[in-house]
Design an enzyme around this catalytic site. Structure first.
Site, PDB file in Angstrom:
ATOM      1  N   GLU A  46     -10.836  -4.499  -3.958  1.00 48.49           N
ATOM      2  CA  GLU A  46     -10.668  -3.041  -4.489  1.00 48.49           C
ATOM      3  C   GLU A  46     -11.043  -3.146  -5.981  1.00 48.49           C
ATOM      4  OE1 GLU A  46      -6.891  -0.119  -5.022  1.00 48.49           O
ATOM      5  OE2 GLU A  46      -6.512  -2.168  -4.581  1.00 48.49           O
ATOM      6  N   LYS A 119      -9.273   6.271  -0.782  1.00 49.40           N
ATOM      7  CA  LYS A 119      -7.997   5.881  -0.331  1.00 49.40           C
ATOM      8  C   LYS A 119      -6.749   6.968  -0.245  1.00 49.40           C
ATOM      9  CE  LYS A 119      -4.725   2.340  -2.608  1.00 49.40           C
ATOM     10  NZ  LYS A 119      -4.549   1.560  -3.677  1.00 49.40           N
ATOM     11  N   CYS A 156      -5.986  -1.254   0.111  1.00 52.09           N
ATOM     12  CA  CYS A 156      -4.811  -1.632  -0.488  1.00 52.09           C
ATOM     13  C   CYS A 156      -3.472  -1.073   0.026  1.00 52.09           C
ATOM     14  CB  CYS A 156      -4.890  -1.578  -1.866  1.00 52.09           C
ATOM     15  SG  CYS A 156      -3.778  -2.919  -2.850  1.00 52.09           S
TER      16      CYS A 156
END
Length: 297
Positions: A46, A119, A156
């Site tokens: 990331e 995300k 994440c």
């Protein structure tokens, strides 16, 4: 047409260089090294091109963002084309003035961007001040049809949510990638460190089991201290890939840059889902309450 041939994936566990440009050069070199070892599907951590700037809230950091396609996808596109491989490249996306995302681009062997994932779950915790920088993703949970088969991508904080893994797997993904930037608060490491890292691995292995697919987590390494000082964050590496039954196939160290290689066999996904038919037995008629924040009954 279904893809049934095994293929090799590479998880590029790395720390950023001193400039974004050098980080991209470094990542491209590592991807080429991985391809020479047989990898055809590669994933970077990331926000790999910069230090983890979300440790502070600073408007100056918005200058690090770029569009997709943009400079990063162009440079990594050259590496993907040269290696005849697919690269999953996370980056700080500038969508418009005042609108930014924590995103990734999937770059095909022809060097072109196959698609983008943004995300969906954005954290806000001490030294993880991501809500200051990123709008939540609005592209939904996606599957990308790559040269080696269908791939799902999340980022994440997404990795803690079984709903995200399920919806991505339901689109037909054989493997879920989680590029990550997660680490210890140094002051907490002695007391909570092992427990935190174990929880991080356990939840992702559970996603593999529940969905009958491979899961790959790709973390950064290094101790990063922001310009404002303090203890910073010690990123714990441990990039790993596990199979459809949650067994870890390959795993990196906590503190070294490494290329983690593992073979993925799509037939094993097919066999596992056939003999452990969780998807068949889901009670889709009973899951409506999942759309609520909380059930007050």
């Amino acid at each position: 047409m279904p893809h049934h041939k095994p293929f090799t994936v590479a998880l590029i566990q790395m720390a950023p260089a001193d400039t974004p440009g050098r980080s991209i050069e470094k990542a491209a070199e590592l991807c080429i090294q991985a391809e020479k070892q047989g990898a055809k599907l590669l994933c970077l951590p990331e926000l790999f091109a910069t230090p983890y700037f979300c440790q502070t809230e600073d408007h100056a950091h918005f200058s690090l963002a770029e569009p997709i396609p943009g400079p990063t996808t162009a440079e990594l596109g050259k590496a993907a084309k040269g290696a005849s491989a697919t690269i999953i490249a996370p980056l700080f996306e500038r969508r418009a003035a005042g609108l930014y995302h924590n995103s990734l681009a999937v770059i095909g062997p022809d060097g072109e961007v196959l698609g983008v994932y943004r995300k969906m779950h954005i954290p806000d915790d001490p030294l993880f001040y991501e809500k200051f920088y990123f709008a939540p993703g609005d592209l939904g949970f996606k599957r990308f049809d790559t040269a080696v088969g269908p791939v799902g991508t999340l980022i994440c904080w997404d990795q803690w949510y079984p709903e995200a893994a399920r919806l991505t797997a339901l689109r037909g993904s054989n493997i879920l990638f989680y590029p990550t930037a997660i680490g210890w608060h140094p002051s907490e490491k002695a007391q909570y460190g092992d427990e935190q890292r174990d929880a991080w691995m356990t939840i992702q292995r559970a996603h593999a089991i529940a969905n009958g697919c491979y899961v790959a987590a790709v973390n950064r390494v290094g101790h990063e201290i922001p310009e404002t000082g303090g203890d910073g964050l010690e990123f714990w590496g441990t990039s790993f890939i596990c199979g459809p039954m949650g067994k870890i196939i390959a795993q990196a160290s906590t503190n070294q840059e490494e290329i983690v290689l593992a073979e993925v066999d799509p037939k094993l996904v097919d066999t596992t889902r056939t003999h452990w038919p969780f998807l068949r037995d889901r009670r889709i008629d009973a899951y409506g309450p999942l759309e609520k924040r909380f059930i007050d009954e």
